[in-house]
Design an enzyme around this catalytic site. Sequence first.
Site: not given
Length: 257
Positions: A85, A118, A135, A150-151, A164, A167, A205, A230
């Site tokens: 995407r 979107n 979203h 650590c990340c 990562c 971890c 929508t 629509n």
Amino acid sequence: MSFAPLDTSASLPLADTEIASLRQRLHNARHLLVLTGAGASAESGVPTFRDAQTGYWAQFSPEEMASEAGFLAHPQRVWDWYQYRRDLVRQVMPNAGHVALAQWQARHSGRMTLVTQNVDGLHQRAGSTPVLCLHGNLMDNRWLLPPKPCCDVRFTEGDAPPQCPGCGNYLRPAVVWFGEALPHAELQQAQDAAKACDLMLVIGTSGHVYPAAGLAHIAARGGAHVVVINPEPTALDSVADRCWRLPSAQILPALLA
Ligand code: NAD
């Protein structure tokens, strides 16, 4: 985010005088709320969920590809779908509907709240600002689990999805999946605008995804004039004052000129 059942209300015809009458309402409107969904990007070539029901990815449901459970069950498959995407969105351009909204917003500073479901960034690329993205954003990543010291996104290993090395925490797309909460500040601003607006455009929508679809109910309860744009019937037609069965990139330039 969750789904509501479909309401198949009858389609309404669109006369030429309709455009003039809505343009007058726009002119007089104190505040305009615009809610967009996947259909607003359809004419740019970004598939809606329904369009996506073809090809390889059609064998998987939206919930399988857009939920934490789906990601944990098949991390590579879900990551690959988002990479697909992302590649697609990089190749497309904002359409005339995105541009018309951005230009109206710029000409009428502070009079429009633009809310989108979107994640493709096309409103922003058309020049709209601000945009309340309910979203998330397809192009961004975040950690699946709360990050530990650590990340560090600069140091990951693998790409299906990246992890990562310390971890094993996964990177995931920074979009809101089914069952997850929407960003609080954006949702609050959108709901405040729904209460305050006197005109609302509901564009592209299906109106099945809540709480985004609930904005139209809030606006209608507050007395706002609600317009659905629509080509197909939607679950929000029953709360609308007008339903225009037209593609958004076709009608928005004429409406918002
Ligand atoms: P949806 O796929 O459920 O519905 C799309 C709607 O757009 C349909 O009602 C369809 O009739 C309408 N439509 C199709 N072409 C149109 C056009 N040219 N003009 C106007 N309308 C048109 O999409 P949704 O309601 O946005 O909800 C689905 C969820 O999927 C959202 O959460 C959204 O985040 C996500 N999604 C986003 C994108 C994107 O970012 N472009 C694409 C697909 C799905």
